[in-house]
Design a protein around this motif. Structure first.
Motif, short mmCIF file in Angstrom:
data_model
loop_
_atom_site.label_atom_id
_atom_site.label_comp_id
_atom_site.label_asym_id
_atom_site.label_seq_id
_atom_site.Cartn_x
_atom_site.Cartn_y
_atom_site.Cartn_z
N PRO A 42 44.65 45.30 34.53
CA PRO A 42 44.18 44.14 35.30
C PRO A 42 43.85 44.57 36.73
CG PRO A 42 46.55 44.02 34.97
CD PRO A 42 46.05 45.18 34.17
N THR A 43 42.77 44.00 37.25
CA THR A 43 42.38 44.30 38.62
C THR A 43 42.72 43.11 39.50
OG1 THR A 43 40.18 43.45 38.21
CG2 THR A 43 40.50 45.81 37.89
N LEU A 44 43.07 43.38 40.71
CA LEU A 44 43.39 42.33 41.65
C LEU A 44 42.09 41.80 42.23
CD1 LEU A 44 46.42 43.92 43.52
CD2 LEU A 44 46.46 42.22 41.72
N ARG A 45 41.90 40.51 42.14
CA ARG A 45 40.70 39.89 42.69
C ARG A 45 40.97 39.48 44.13
NH1 ARG A 45 38.24 35.48 38.98
NH2 ARG A 45 36.64 35.75 40.54
N GLU A 46 40.03 39.83 44.98
CA GLU A 46 40.16 39.44 46.37
C GLU A 46 39.75 37.98 46.51
OE1 GLU A 46 37.96 42.00 48.85
OE2 GLU A 46 38.90 43.81 48.10
N THR A 47 40.38 37.29 47.43
CA THR A 47 39.99 35.90 47.67
C THR A 47 38.66 35.90 48.42
OG1 THR A 47 41.26 35.89 49.73
CG2 THR A 47 42.37 35.09 47.75
N PRO A 48 37.74 35.03 48.01
CA PRO A 48 36.44 35.01 48.67
C PRO A 48 36.55 34.51 50.11
CG PRO A 48 36.57 33.28 47.03
CD PRO A 48 37.82 34.09 46.92
#
Length: 120
Positions: A42-48
């Motif tokens: 799983p990759t960590l998604r950055e907050t937009p």
């Protein structure tokens, strides 16, 4: 007969082994281990950012392009309106002084579009 007896004993041993099969936990553990190896991490998604969120709400770059075009057209029409059209605010207020000046001109003023610079 001895051959039949030995075959029967072998068959009895096979059937006894089939009664108590080995537990499939080892098989299940190997299958799960292989499955976990094949799954992507799983990759960590950055907050937009705020700008990315606004852009997404307005429809992306295509929506922003339409808004910019409409804004430019509205600004252009607001700064130099066509001279043949009556002033909307004056006609709403009930005064005819603005509209009468437009309709009683001998020659239409074409300065707002730069046509007055052309030679006849």
């Amino acid at each position: 007969m001895t051959q039949n007896k030995s075959e029967m004993m072998d068959l009895d041993a096979l059937l006894a082994g089939a009664k108590n099969p080995p537990a499939p936990e080892a098989l299940i553990a190997r299958v799960l281990e292989d499955a976990l190896k094949e799954q992507p991490l799983p990759t960590l998604r950055e907050t937009p950012t705020m700008m990315q969120q606004i852009l997404a709400v307005l429809g992306g770059w295509q929506g922003m392009g339409g808004l910019v075009a409409a804004t430019c057209a509205g600004l252009w029409i607001g700064i130099s309106p066509p001279t043949n059209l009556p002033d909307g605010l004056i006609s709403l207020l009930g005064s005819d002084t603005g509209t009468a000046a437009v309709f009683t001109q001998q020659e239409p003023e074409l300065g707002s579009f730069g046509w007055d610079l052309e030679e006849s």
